[in-house]
Design a protein around this motif. Structure first.
Motif, PDB file in Angstrom:
ATOM      1  N   ALA A  95      -9.505 -19.722  24.781  1.00  0.00           N
ATOM      2  CA  ALA A  95     -10.215 -18.733  23.975  1.00  0.00           C
ATOM      3  C   ALA A  95      -9.387 -17.452  23.942  1.00  0.00           C
ATOM      4  O   ALA A  95      -8.828 -17.044  24.959  1.00  0.00           O
ATOM      5  N   MET A  96      -9.288 -16.845  22.763  1.00  0.00           N
ATOM      6  CA  MET A  96      -8.603 -15.564  22.620  1.00  0.00           C
ATOM      7  C   MET A  96      -9.642 -14.456  22.660  1.00  0.00           C
ATOM      8  O   MET A  96     -10.813 -14.677  22.367  1.00  0.00           O
ATOM      9  N   TYR A  97      -9.162 -13.252  22.985  1.00  0.00           N
ATOM     10  CA  TYR A  97     -10.055 -12.096  22.996  1.00  0.00           C
ATOM     11  C   TYR A  97      -9.231 -10.834  22.843  1.00  0.00           C
ATOM     12  O   TYR A  97      -8.019 -10.836  23.051  1.00  0.00           O
ATOM     13  N   ASP A  98      -9.883  -9.758  22.476  1.00  0.00           N
ATOM     14  CA  ASP A  98      -9.212  -8.476  22.294  1.00  0.00           C
ATOM     15  C   ASP A  98      -8.502  -8.092  23.585  1.00  0.00           C
ATOM     16  O   ASP A  98      -9.087  -8.149  24.665  1.00  0.00           O
ATOM     17  N   ALA A  99      -7.240  -7.684  23.464  1.00  0.00           N
ATOM     18  CA  ALA A  99      -6.419  -7.397  24.646  1.00  0.00           C
ATOM     19  C   ALA A  99      -6.996  -6.291  25.522  1.00  0.00           C
ATOM     20  O   ALA A  99      -6.736  -6.256  26.720  1.00  0.00           O
ATOM     21  N   GLY A 100      -7.775  -5.396  24.942  1.00  0.00           N
ATOM     22  CA  GLY A 100      -8.346  -4.298  25.717  1.00  0.00           C
ATOM     23  C   GLY A 100      -9.677  -4.610  26.382  1.00  0.00           C
ATOM     24  O   GLY A 100     -10.204  -3.802  27.146  1.00  0.00           O
ATOM     25  N   ALA A 101     -10.230  -5.790  26.124  1.00  0.00           N
ATOM     26  CA  ALA A 101     -11.546  -6.137  26.667  1.00  0.00           C
ATOM     27  C   ALA A 101     -11.460  -6.450  28.158  1.00  0.00           C
ATOM     28  O   ALA A 101     -10.486  -7.018  28.635  1.00  0.00           O
ATOM     29  N   ASN A 102     -12.502  -6.082  28.868  1.00  0.00           N
ATOM     30  CA  ASN A 102     -12.594  -6.394  30.291  1.00  0.00           C
ATOM     31  C   ASN A 102     -13.372  -7.705  30.433  1.00  0.00           C
ATOM     32  O   ASN A 102     -14.564  -7.759  30.134  1.00  0.00           O
ATOM     33  N   VAL A 103     -12.701  -8.734  30.882  1.00  0.00           N
ATOM     34  CA  VAL A 103     -13.339 -10.043  31.031  1.00  0.00           C
ATOM     35  C   VAL A 103     -13.375 -10.489  32.493  1.00  0.00           C
ATOM     36  O   VAL A 103     -13.554 -11.675  32.781  1.00  0.00           O
ATOM     37  N   ASP A 104     -13.226  -9.548  33.405  1.00  0.00           N
ATOM     38  CA  ASP A 104     -13.190  -9.889  34.829  1.00  0.00           C
ATOM     39  C   ASP A 104     -14.421 -10.672  35.280  1.00  0.00           C
ATOM     40  O   ASP A 104     -14.313 -11.650  36.024  1.00  0.00           O
ATOM     41  N   ALA A 105     -15.611 -10.252  34.833  1.00  0.00           N
ATOM     42  CA  ALA A 105     -16.834 -10.952  35.246  1.00  0.00           C
ATOM     43  C   ALA A 105     -16.833 -12.387  34.731  1.00  0.00           C
ATOM     44  O   ALA A 105     -17.261 -13.309  35.434  1.00  0.00           O
ATOM     45  N   LEU A 106     -16.325 -12.598  33.511  1.00  0.00           N
ATOM     46  CA  LEU A 106     -16.283 -13.945  32.951  1.00  0.00           C
ATOM     47  C   LEU A 106     -15.255 -14.814  33.673  1.00  0.00           C
ATOM     48  O   LEU A 106     -15.501 -16.002  33.909  1.00  0.00           O
ATOM     49  N   THR A 107     -14.112 -14.225  34.046  1.00  0.00           N
ATOM     50  CA  THR A 107     -13.124 -15.018  34.779  1.00  0.00           C
ATOM     51  C   THR A 107     -13.672 -15.408  36.147  1.00  0.00           C
ATOM     52  O   THR A 107     -13.411 -16.513  36.626  1.00  0.00           O
ATOM     53  N   GLU A 108     -14.441 -14.539  36.766  1.00  0.00           N
ATOM     54  CA  GLU A 108     -15.067 -14.887  38.050  1.00  0.00           C
ATOM     55  C   GLU A 108     -16.068 -16.019  37.874  1.00  0.00           C
ATOM     56  O   GLU A 108     -16.173 -16.905  38.731  1.00  0.00           O
ATOM     57  N   GLN A 109     -16.811 -16.013  36.767  1.00  0.00           N
ATOM     58  CA  GLN A 109     -17.744 -17.110  36.489  1.00  0.00           C
ATOM     59  C   GLN A 109     -17.003 -18.425  36.300  1.00  0.00           C
ATOM     60  O   GLN A 109     -17.440 -19.474  36.785  1.00  0.00           O
ATOM     61  N   LEU A 110     -15.871 -18.366  35.577  1.00  0.00           N
ATOM     62  CA  LEU A 110     -15.074 -19.582  35.386  1.00  0.00           C
ATOM     63  C   LEU A 110     -14.575 -20.128  36.719  1.00  0.00           C
ATOM     64  O   LEU A 110     -14.639 -21.332  36.972  1.00  0.00           O
ATOM     65  N   LEU A 111     -14.081 -19.242  37.581  1.00  0.00           N
ATOM     66  CA  LEU A 111     -13.603 -19.670  38.901  1.00  0.00           C
ATOM     67  C   LEU A 111     -14.728 -20.295  39.722  1.00  0.00           C
ATOM     68  O   LEU A 111     -14.536 -21.314  40.383  1.00  0.00           O
ATOM     69  N   ALA A 112     -15.909 -19.678  39.677  1.00  0.00           N
ATOM     70  CA  ALA A 112     -17.043 -20.181  40.455  1.00  0.00           C
ATOM     71  C   ALA A 112     -17.526 -21.538  39.941  1.00  0.00           C
ATOM     72  O   ALA A 112     -17.942 -22.391  40.724  1.00  0.00           O
ATOM     73  N   MET A 113     -17.450 -21.754  38.635  1.00  0.00           N
ATOM     74  CA  MET A 113     -17.970 -22.979  38.022  1.00  0.00           C
ATOM     75  C   MET A 113     -16.973 -24.138  38.077  1.00  0.00           C
ATOM     76  O   MET A 113     -17.366 -25.301  38.085  1.00  0.00           O
ATOM     77  N   HIS A 114     -15.686 -23.835  38.146  1.00  0.00           N
ATOM     78  CA  HIS A 114     -14.660 -24.876  38.084  1.00  0.00           C
ATOM     79  C   HIS A 114     -14.725 -25.766  39.326  1.00  0.00           C
ATOM     80  O   HIS A 114     -14.799 -25.272  40.447  1.00  0.00           O
ATOM     81  N   PRO A 115     -14.682 -27.085  39.163  1.00  0.00           N
ATOM     82  CA  PRO A 115     -14.858 -27.985  40.306  1.00  0.00           C
ATOM     83  C   PRO A 115     -13.610 -28.197  41.166  1.00  0.00           C
ATOM     84  O   PRO A 115     -13.728 -28.747  42.265  1.00  0.00           O
ATOM     85  N   TRP A 116     -12.438 -27.817  40.690  1.00  0.00           N
ATOM     86  CA  TRP A 116     -11.223 -28.104  41.445  1.00  0.00           C
ATOM     87  C   TRP A 116     -11.054 -27.187  42.637  1.00  0.00           C
ATOM     88  O   TRP A 116     -11.459 -26.019  42.618  1.00  0.00           O
ATOM     89  N   ASP A 117     -10.420 -27.701  43.667  1.00  0.00           N
ATOM     90  CA  ASP A 117     -10.079 -26.941  44.864  1.00  0.00           C
ATOM     91  C   ASP A 117      -9.228 -25.724  44.496  1.00  0.00           C
ATOM     92  O   ASP A 117      -9.463 -24.622  44.996  1.00  0.00           O
ATOM     93  N   VAL A 118      -8.262 -25.913  43.619  1.00  0.00           N
ATOM     94  CA  VAL A 118      -7.410 -24.826  43.110  1.00  0.00           C
ATOM     95  C   VAL A 118      -7.463 -24.896  41.580  1.00  0.00           C
ATOM     96  O   VAL A 118      -6.690 -25.625  40.958  1.00  0.00           O
TER      97      VAL A 118
END
Length: 133
Positions: A95-118
């Motif tokens: 997914a693309m997004y505006d370069a100035g947008a803060n997506v830190d909370a969304l990246t944390e959600q992705l990390l929490a939801m992802h099933p892989w060890d790494v």
């Protein structure tokens, strides 16, 4: 006349069930929506400002394939076993997004939801996207 927009993209390498990959290869890209893991990560990638293209929303690119890996000592693999080469049916959700947008909370959600060890989640540097005016 074209305009330029500064964007970043976020790519999530997501394991899918073998029947999901088979359905997609057979021409059913909607199978990704029925895969529990992919659907959960896809839902996060559809939260604004991710995938925002002005008149279009929730824009996500989808690529299919396999990811090869060999878990090392200390790994807790979701698939395969430590020391053994494995292949995972995988989709890449981008997914693309505006370069100035803060997506830190969304990246944390992705990390929490992802099933892989790494998890393999890649955020690009800003780049210019050409758009029609």
């Amino acid at each position: 006349m074209s305009e330029r927009r500064w964007v970043r993209d976020i790519r999530v390498y997501c394991p899918v069930a073998p029947p999901t990959l088979a359905a997609m290869i057979a021409g059913d890209p909607g199978a990704v929506e029925r895969d529990d893991t992919a659907a959960a990560l896809l839902a996060i990638l559809r939260i604004p400002p991710l995938g925002d293209f002005g008149r279009y929303r929730e824009v996500v690119e989808l690529a299919i394939g396999y990811e090869g890996f060999r878990p090392g000592e200390g790994a807790v693999p979701t698939l395969g076993a430590v020391g053994e080469a494995s292949w995972s049916p995988t989709v890449i959700l981008t997914a693309m997004y505006d370069a100035g947008a803060n997506v830190d909370a969304l990246t944390e959600q992705l990390l929490a939801m992802h099933p892989w060890d790494v998890p393999v989640i890649v955020v690009s540097e800003p780049y210019r996207l050409l758009v029609r005016g």
